[in-house]
Scaffold this active site. Structure first.
Site, PDB file in Angstrom:
ATOM      1  N   LYS A   1       0.908  -1.440  -0.259  1.00  0.00           N
ATOM      2  CA  LYS A   1       0.219  -0.437   0.099  1.00  0.00           C
ATOM      3  C   LYS A   1       0.704   1.116   0.493  1.00  0.00           C
ATOM      4  CE  LYS A   1      -4.197  -2.223   2.362  1.00  0.00           C
ATOM      5  NZ  LYS A   1      -4.442  -2.344   3.112  1.00  0.00           N
TER       6      LYS A   1
ATOM      7  N   SER B   1      -1.588   0.187   6.325  1.00  0.00           N
ATOM      8  CA  SER B   1      -1.756  -0.941   6.914  1.00  0.00           C
ATOM      9  C   SER B   1      -2.377  -1.627   7.117  1.00  0.00           C
ATOM     10  CB  SER B   1      -2.529  -0.132   8.678  1.00  0.00           C
ATOM     11  OG  SER B   1      -2.684  -0.880   9.686  1.00  0.00           O
ATOM     12  N   ASP B   2      -2.227  -2.879   7.739  1.00  0.00           N
ATOM     13  CA  ASP B   2      -2.439  -4.063   7.417  1.00  0.00           C
ATOM     14  C   ASP B   2      -3.325  -5.021   8.482  1.00  0.00           C
ATOM     15  OD1 ASP B   2      -4.357  -4.706   4.670  1.00  0.00           O
ATOM     16  OD2 ASP B   2      -4.061  -6.935   5.420  1.00  0.00           O
ATOM     17  N   THR B   3      -4.235  -5.472   8.455  1.00  0.00           N
ATOM     18  CA  THR B   3      -4.281  -6.558   9.337  1.00  0.00           C
ATOM     19  C   THR B   3      -4.833  -8.060   8.922  1.00  0.00           C
ATOM     20  OG1 THR B   3      -4.952  -4.517  11.151  1.00  0.00           O
ATOM     21  CG2 THR B   3      -5.881  -7.098  11.537  1.00  0.00           C
TER      22      THR B   3
END
Length: 195
Positions: A61, A78-80
């Site tokens: 990203k 961000s990534d989860t």
């Protein structure tokens, strides 16, 4: 901007996320920011181990803003991911998929990993956090109620800890609650203080 982040008071913070939860959490740090997102193909290469997926996507990203950042801008991406038995559970595409995910999480412990990448014109740092989440045994009627009422199709693992199923289902947490919501605020704050 909070007085504790005086060092970045002349910077413009950009949050590259449409997630209302991440936006709400970043506001909680008393930070002014704008939302700016670029489309990203979030296809995960098959050879990446589950524990590296969040960092891979977070960096991807950030890379979608190749030369767009100005000198006074700081980008946060961000990534989860939810990891169960070594497999990444993404966002469900249907009620059936959401049900299957929650049924598999029921009565067991899984891992939630969030990665945050902070970037400016000169540097890029990726932070990672991990939380173990234990669900009590969920009745099928409870799972269906949650899916029908809360439509968790924008959430990794088909649940939001801050919603009904989290209230009734999460029996134990090892690590940061906010990490499970999708943003390890304590790490972001400490990193911005040092920026």
């Amino acid at each position: 901007m909070t007085r504790f982040l005086e060092n970045i008071k002349d910077k413009k913070i950009i949050l590259a996320s449409n997630s209302p939860r991440r936006q709400e959490l970043l506001r909680g740090l008393e930070i002014d920011f704008e939302i700016r997102t670029n489309p990203v193909d979030e296809t995960i290469p098959s050879d990446i181990p589950a524990e590296y997926v969040a960092a891979y996507l977070s960096k991807l990203k950030a890379e979608s803003f190749p030369d767009e950042l100005l000198e006074n801008e700081i980008l946060i991406t961000s990534d989860t991911v939810v990891i169960e038995n070594g497999h990444v559970l993404g966002k469900p595409n249907s009620e059936k998929e959401a049900f299957d995910m929650l049924k598999s999480l029921s009565g067991s412990t899984h891992t939630v990993m969030t990665a945050v990448t902070i970037t400016d014109r000169l540097k890029r740092i990726t932070l990672e956090d991990e939380t173990k989440v234990t669900f009590k045994f969920l009745e099928e009627e409870e799972i269906w109620h949650y899916i029908k009422e809360y439509q968790p199709f924008d959430k990794a693992g088909a649940y939001g800890i801050q919603e009904w199923v989290g209230f009734i289902g999460v029996s134990k947490l090892e690590g940061s609650y906010f990490n499970v919501m999708g943003f390890p605020l304590h790490l972001v704050y400490e990193q911005l203080k040092k920026w």
